[in-house]
Scaffold this active site. Structure first.
Site, PDB file in Angstrom:
ATOM      1  N   LYS A  11      89.079 -73.845  32.898  1.00  0.00           N
ATOM      2  CA  LYS A  11      89.213 -73.949  31.445  1.00  0.00           C
ATOM      3  C   LYS A  11      90.687 -73.772  31.028  1.00  0.00           C
ATOM      4  O   LYS A  11      91.181 -74.456  30.132  1.00  0.00           O
ATOM      5  CB  LYS A  11      88.344 -72.897  30.741  1.00  0.00           C
ATOM      6  CG  LYS A  11      86.846 -73.086  30.894  1.00  0.00           C
ATOM      7  CD  LYS A  11      86.283 -74.338  30.244  1.00  0.00           C
ATOM      8  CE  LYS A  11      86.279 -74.281  28.744  1.00  0.00           C
ATOM      9  NZ  LYS A  11      85.606 -75.487  28.157  1.00  0.00           N
ATOM     10  N   THR A  45      87.716 -70.880  25.823  1.00  0.00           N
ATOM     11  CA  THR A  45      87.058 -69.576  25.951  1.00  0.00           C
ATOM     12  C   THR A  45      88.061 -68.428  26.009  1.00  0.00           C
ATOM     13  O   THR A  45      89.197 -68.612  26.465  1.00  0.00           O
ATOM     14  CB  THR A  45      86.197 -69.573  27.234  1.00  0.00           C
ATOM     15  OG1 THR A  45      85.795 -68.242  27.529  1.00  0.00           O
ATOM     16  CG2 THR A  45      86.959 -70.099  28.450  1.00  0.00           C
ATOM     17  N   ASP A  46      87.599 -67.245  25.609  1.00  0.00           N
ATOM     18  CA  ASP A  46      88.455 -66.048  25.720  1.00  0.00           C
ATOM     19  C   ASP A  46      88.756 -65.696  27.183  1.00  0.00           C
ATOM     20  O   ASP A  46      89.680 -64.945  27.470  1.00  0.00           O
ATOM     21  CB  ASP A  46      87.820 -64.849  25.001  1.00  0.00           C
ATOM     22  CG  ASP A  46      86.457 -64.433  25.537  1.00  0.00           C
ATOM     23  OD1 ASP A  46      85.939 -65.091  26.467  1.00  0.00           O
ATOM     24  OD2 ASP A  46      85.896 -63.433  25.037  1.00  0.00           O
ATOM     25  N   GLU A  47      87.941 -66.236  28.113  1.00  0.00           N
ATOM     26  CA  GLU A  47      88.133 -65.891  29.535  1.00  0.00           C
ATOM     27  C   GLU A  47      89.476 -66.342  30.081  1.00  0.00           C
ATOM     28  O   GLU A  47      89.918 -65.862  31.122  1.00  0.00           O
ATOM     29  CB  GLU A  47      87.031 -66.516  30.400  1.00  0.00           C
ATOM     30  CG  GLU A  47      85.672 -65.973  30.090  1.00  0.00           C
ATOM     31  CD  GLU A  47      84.740 -65.954  31.299  1.00  0.00           C
ATOM     32  OE1 GLU A  47      85.199 -66.208  32.426  1.00  0.00           O
ATOM     33  OE2 GLU A  47      83.555 -65.668  31.097  1.00  0.00           O
ATOM     34  N   TYR A  73      85.813 -70.619  37.095  1.00  0.00           N
ATOM     35  CA  TYR A  73      85.451 -71.207  35.793  1.00  0.00           C
ATOM     36  C   TYR A  73      86.608 -71.038  34.808  1.00  0.00           C
ATOM     37  O   TYR A  73      87.066 -72.005  34.183  1.00  0.00           O
ATOM     38  CB  TYR A  73      84.175 -70.550  35.242  1.00  0.00           C
ATOM     39  CG  TYR A  73      84.009 -70.712  33.747  1.00  0.00           C
ATOM     40  CD1 TYR A  73      83.657 -71.945  33.204  1.00  0.00           C
ATOM     41  CD2 TYR A  73      84.232 -69.639  32.867  1.00  0.00           C
ATOM     42  CE1 TYR A  73      83.534 -72.109  31.814  1.00  0.00           C
ATOM     43  CE2 TYR A  73      84.109 -69.791  31.491  1.00  0.00           C
ATOM     44  CZ  TYR A  73      83.764 -71.023  30.971  1.00  0.00           C
ATOM     45  OH  TYR A  73      83.644 -71.185  29.607  1.00  0.00           O
TER      46      TYR A  73
HETATM   47  P1  NAD Z   1      76.184 -75.233  28.632  1.00  0.00           P
HETATM   48  O1  NAD Z   1      76.320 -75.083  30.101  1.00  0.00           O
HETATM   49  O2  NAD Z   1      74.952 -74.705  27.951  1.00  0.00           O
HETATM   50  O3  NAD Z   1      76.286 -76.788  28.229  1.00  0.00           O
HETATM   51  C1  NAD Z   1      77.227 -77.646  28.814  1.00  0.00           C
HETATM   52  C2  NAD Z   1      76.799 -79.087  28.494  1.00  0.00           C
HETATM   53  O4  NAD Z   1      77.789 -79.962  29.054  1.00  0.00           O
HETATM   54  C3  NAD Z   1      75.458 -79.497  29.110  1.00  0.00           C
HETATM   55  O5  NAD Z   1      74.671 -80.177  28.166  1.00  0.00           O
HETATM   56  C4  NAD Z   1      75.839 -80.425  30.258  1.00  0.00           C
HETATM   57  O6  NAD Z   1      74.859 -81.400  30.552  1.00  0.00           O
HETATM   58  C5  NAD Z   1      77.124 -81.038  29.719  1.00  0.00           C
HETATM   59  N1  NAD Z   1      78.013 -81.532  30.794  1.00  0.00           N
HETATM   60  C6  NAD Z   1      78.370 -80.878  31.918  1.00  0.00           C
HETATM   61  N2  NAD Z   1      79.180 -81.669  32.672  1.00  0.00           N
HETATM   62  C7  NAD Z   1      79.335 -82.835  31.977  1.00  0.00           C
HETATM   63  C8  NAD Z   1      80.062 -84.032  32.213  1.00  0.00           C
HETATM   64  N3  NAD Z   1      80.789 -84.201  33.334  1.00  0.00           N
HETATM   65  N4  NAD Z   1      80.004 -85.007  31.291  1.00  0.00           N
HETATM   66  C9  NAD Z   1      79.250 -84.865  30.160  1.00  0.00           C
HETATM   67  N5  NAD Z   1      78.537 -83.759  29.895  1.00  0.00           N
HETATM   68  C10 NAD Z   1      78.581 -82.750  30.786  1.00  0.00           C
HETATM   69  O7  NAD Z   1      77.502 -74.598  28.024  1.00  0.00           O
HETATM   70  P2  NAD Z   1      77.720 -73.814  26.641  1.00  0.00           P
HETATM   71  O8  NAD Z   1      77.469 -72.387  26.862  1.00  0.00           O
HETATM   72  O9  NAD Z   1      77.033 -74.530  25.554  1.00  0.00           O
HETATM   73  O10 NAD Z   1      79.302 -73.997  26.493  1.00  0.00           O
HETATM   74  C11 NAD Z   1      79.838 -75.123  25.796  1.00  0.00           C
HETATM   75  C12 NAD Z   1      81.356 -75.032  25.803  1.00  0.00           C
HETATM   76  O11 NAD Z   1      81.766 -73.813  25.182  1.00  0.00           O
HETATM   77  C13 NAD Z   1      81.967 -75.015  27.202  1.00  0.00           C
HETATM   78  O12 NAD Z   1      83.141 -75.769  27.168  1.00  0.00           O
HETATM   79  C14 NAD Z   1      82.285 -73.543  27.451  1.00  0.00           C
HETATM   80  O13 NAD Z   1      83.377 -73.418  28.311  1.00  0.00           O
HETATM   81  C15 NAD Z   1      82.619 -73.083  26.045  1.00  0.00           C
HETATM   82  N6  NAD Z   1      82.350 -71.660  25.754  1.00  0.00           N
HETATM   83  C16 NAD Z   1      81.126 -71.121  25.954  1.00  0.00           C
HETATM   84  C17 NAD Z   1      80.883 -69.788  25.603  1.00  0.00           C
HETATM   85  C18 NAD Z   1      79.532 -69.148  25.771  1.00  0.00           C
HETATM   86  O14 NAD Z   1      79.393 -67.948  25.529  1.00  0.00           O
HETATM   87  N7  NAD Z   1      78.490 -69.879  26.162  1.00  0.00           N
HETATM   88  C19 NAD Z   1      81.931 -69.014  25.059  1.00  0.00           C
HETATM   89  C20 NAD Z   1      83.190 -69.603  24.895  1.00  0.00           C
HETATM   90  C21 NAD Z   1      83.391 -70.927  25.227  1.00  0.00           C
HETATM   91  O1  DAU Z   2      83.553 -64.985  27.270  1.00  0.00           O
HETATM   92  C1  DAU Z   2      83.128 -66.301  27.072  1.00  0.00           C
HETATM   93  C2  DAU Z   2      82.329 -66.740  28.275  1.00  0.00           C
HETATM   94  O2  DAU Z   2      81.069 -66.061  28.186  1.00  0.00           O
HETATM   95  C3  DAU Z   2      82.109 -68.244  28.338  1.00  0.00           C
HETATM   96  O3  DAU Z   2      83.337 -68.878  28.489  1.00  0.00           O
HETATM   97  C4  DAU Z   2      81.181 -68.600  29.514  1.00  0.00           C
HETATM   98  O4  DAU Z   2      80.896 -69.986  29.516  1.00  0.00           O
HETATM   99  C5  DAU Z   2      79.882 -67.831  29.353  1.00  0.00           C
HETATM  100  O5  DAU Z   2      79.054 -68.064  30.470  1.00  0.00           O
HETATM  101  C6  DAU Z   2      80.170 -66.336  29.226  1.00  0.00           C
HETATM  102  O6  DAU Z   2      80.692 -65.798  30.479  1.00  0.00           O
HETATM  103  P1  DAU Z   2      80.261 -64.342  30.988  1.00  0.00           P
HETATM  104  O7  DAU Z   2      80.495 -64.265  32.426  1.00  0.00           O
HETATM  105  O8  DAU Z   2      80.863 -63.298  30.117  1.00  0.00           O
HETATM  106  O9  DAU Z   2      78.677 -64.407  30.618  1.00  0.00           O
HETATM  107  P2  DAU Z   2      77.382 -63.982  31.436  1.00  0.00           P
HETATM  108  O10 DAU Z   2      76.238 -64.123  30.493  1.00  0.00           O
HETATM  109  O11 DAU Z   2      77.288 -64.639  32.756  1.00  0.00           O
HETATM  110  O12 DAU Z   2      77.645 -62.431  31.698  1.00  0.00           O
HETATM  111  C7  DAU Z   2      77.906 -61.523  30.627  1.00  0.00           C
HETATM  112  C8  DAU Z   2      78.195 -60.157  31.249  1.00  0.00           C
HETATM  113  O13 DAU Z   2      76.971 -59.657  31.824  1.00  0.00           O
HETATM  114  C9  DAU Z   2      79.207 -60.187  32.378  1.00  0.00           C
HETATM  115  O14 DAU Z   2      79.982 -59.012  32.343  1.00  0.00           O
HETATM  116  C10 DAU Z   2      78.351 -60.210  33.651  1.00  0.00           C
HETATM  117  C11 DAU Z   2      77.140 -59.423  33.239  1.00  0.00           C
HETATM  118  N1  DAU Z   2      75.847 -59.815  33.874  1.00  0.00           N
HETATM  119  C12 DAU Z   2      75.528 -61.135  33.890  1.00  0.00           C
HETATM  120  C13 DAU Z   2      74.355 -61.553  34.452  1.00  0.00           C
HETATM  121  C14 DAU Z   2      73.986 -63.032  34.501  1.00  0.00           C
HETATM  122  C15 DAU Z   2      75.015 -58.859  34.380  1.00  0.00           C
HETATM  123  O15 DAU Z   2      75.320 -57.641  34.342  1.00  0.00           O
HETATM  124  N2  DAU Z   2      73.837 -59.250  34.933  1.00  0.00           N
HETATM  125  C16 DAU Z   2      73.465 -60.583  35.010  1.00  0.00           C
HETATM  126  O16 DAU Z   2      72.382 -60.881  35.556  1.00  0.00           O
END
Ligand code: NAD
Ligand code: DAU
Length: 338
Positions: free
Chosen positions: A152, A124-126, A148
């Site tokens: 990562k 992730t970019d985080e 988190y």
């Molecule tokens: P998500 O939370 O929707 O899905 C995570 C999945 O992993 C779930 O199906 C869960 O059951 C499974 N899981 C959790 N723990 C596990 C374990 N111990 N063994 C096997 N499976 C397990 O997450 P997402 O948003 O789909 O993110 C997927 C990946 O992408 C993550 O690695 C996250 O860090 C990365 N990512 C997400 C975003 C985003 O915006 N959502 C952005 C950048 C990177």
């Molecule tokens: O940047 C990539 C990341 O994006 C991934 O690695 C993470 O898995 C994914 O959860 C996401 O993280 P963020 O913290 O950026 O996403 P979130 O949707 O939780 O929040 C997006 C922005 O909105 C953040 O600045 C917090 C804000 N927010 C979030 C929630 C849930 C609000 O203002 N109100 C809310 O209720």
């Protein structure tokens, strides 16, 4: 290729598996623990596909991972499995360390032992932390600010160490915030959309000035698949959406697309340690040949289609928001333990 996708029942993983099965000739084994975020409903369309198999299990479970790789003669691994929600990591970080760090280490060790040909870690970019100036490049140092992101970043360092120490074929992708169908409605965008449909307010943390860059989930999946095939071992590839917006502006756009007034916005307490702005430069992956459409029209079109999806799939997110999905998950875990 026979690919083990971990975490494939979550948001990005399930979109990725469907993308792979629709577009490329692969055999996919999906290993997922089915945590609160894992949902097999996400995969109903392809559950009977002869090139797909689901295995319920934990990436920390050495025996199961070993057996699955052996049984299916797996050639490549793409690791999506993670605890992914920042707010939950601020409440309690232990599962984040376990799955995101220990789980990745377990996969790496077994994969190395089995001589897996390619291992892609979805990061992730985080991990770079917040920037007020230049966008981060792959060579910039890591500065994670929440548990988190720290878990990562730690996993990324492990991957790097396996490449350097054992010449193990690792690739890391780091993408910005994804949006699209099947995103768990605790995340900002689906929370806003579903709250608006339910006639509720939308909570904005702090002043709403924090900036995120948004990428449509299928565009991230396409980029990951491309990089998995064409990327170079030991390399990191950023994947940006080029749609940087403050949370407040994004909320206003969503409200306007849903014909709702800005009165629906409710400012609430800020997230602890809230990163101000994520921004990455992804020239490197574009140079490799992976491109993503960009521009305001494209972003608005994807946002509209996402809103439509949540309107048309109320039963999917209502089961989650009502707590029904979580209750079933708790009952399943209880039965398994006893
Ligand atoms: P998500 O939370 O929707 O899905 C995570 C999945 O992993 C779930 O199906 C869960 O059951 C499974 N899981 C959790 N723990 C596990 C374990 N111990 N063994 C096997 N499976 C397990 O997450 P997402 O948003 O789909 O993110 C997927 C990946 O992408 C993550 O690695 C996250 O860090 C990365 N990512 C997400 C975003 C985003 O915006 N959502 C952005 C950048 C990177
Ligand atoms: O940047 C990539 C990341 O994006 C991934 O690695 C993470 O898995 C994914 O959860 C996401 O993280 P963020 O913290 O950026 O996403 P979130 O949707 O939780 O929040 C997006 C922005 O909105 C953040 O600045 C917090 C804000 N927010 C979030 C929630 C849930 C609000 O203002 N109100 C809310 O209720």
């Amino acid at each position: 290729m026979r690919i083990l996708v971990t975490g494939g029942a979550g948001f990005i993983g399930s979109n990725f598996i469907k993308y792979l099965l629709e577009n490329i000739d692969n055999e996919i084994i999906n290993l997922d623990k089915l945590t609160y975020a894992g949902n097999l409903e996400n995969l109903i369309d392809i559950e009977n596909n002869s090139n797909y198999e689901f295995v319920e299990g934990d990436i920390c479970d050495r025996k199961l991972v070993d057996k699955t790789i052996e049984r299916k003669d797996i050639e490549g691994i793409i690791n999506f499995a993670a605890e992914s929600h920042v707010d939950r990591s601020i409440d309690s970080a232990i599962e984040f360390a376990r799955t995101n760090f220990e789980g990745t280490l377990n996969l790496l060790e077994i994969a190395r032992d089995k001589k897996i040909k390619r291992f892609l870690q979805v990061s992730t970019d985080e991990v770079y932390g917040s920037t007020l100036g230049e966008s981060f490049r792959e060579t910039d140092s890591l500065n994670p600010n929440n548990p988190y992101a720290a878990s990562k970043a730690a996993a990324d360092l492990l991957c790097h160490s396996f490449f350097k120490t054992y010449n193990f074929p690792i690739i890391i992708t780091r993408s910005t915030n994804n949006f699209g169908p099947y995103q768990y409605p605790e995340k900002f965008l689906p929370l806003m959309i579903t709250n608006i449909i339910e006639g509720k307010k939308i909570p904005i943390y702090g002043t709403g000035e924090n900036v995120r860059d948004w990428i449509y989930v299928e565009d991230n999946c396409r980029a990951i698949e491309f990089i998995f095939r064409k990327g170079k071992n030991g390399q990191i590839y950023n994947i940006a959406g080029k749609n940087e917006l403050s949370n407040l502006n994004l909320a206003k756009i969503v409200l306007s697309l849903m014909n709702e007034s800005e009165d629906k916005i409710e400012f609430v307490a800020d997230r602890k340690g809230h990163d101000f702005r994520y921004s990455i430069d992804d020239f490197k992956r574009r140079y490799l040949g992976s491109s993503t459409p960009s521009g305001q029209d494209y972003f608005t079109e994807r946002l509209k289609s996402t809103i439509d999806w949540y309107k048309q799939n109320e039963s999917w997110w209502k089961r989650i928001k009502s707590g029904e999905h979580f209750k079933e998950w708790q009952e399943r875990n209880y039965t398994r333990r006893n």
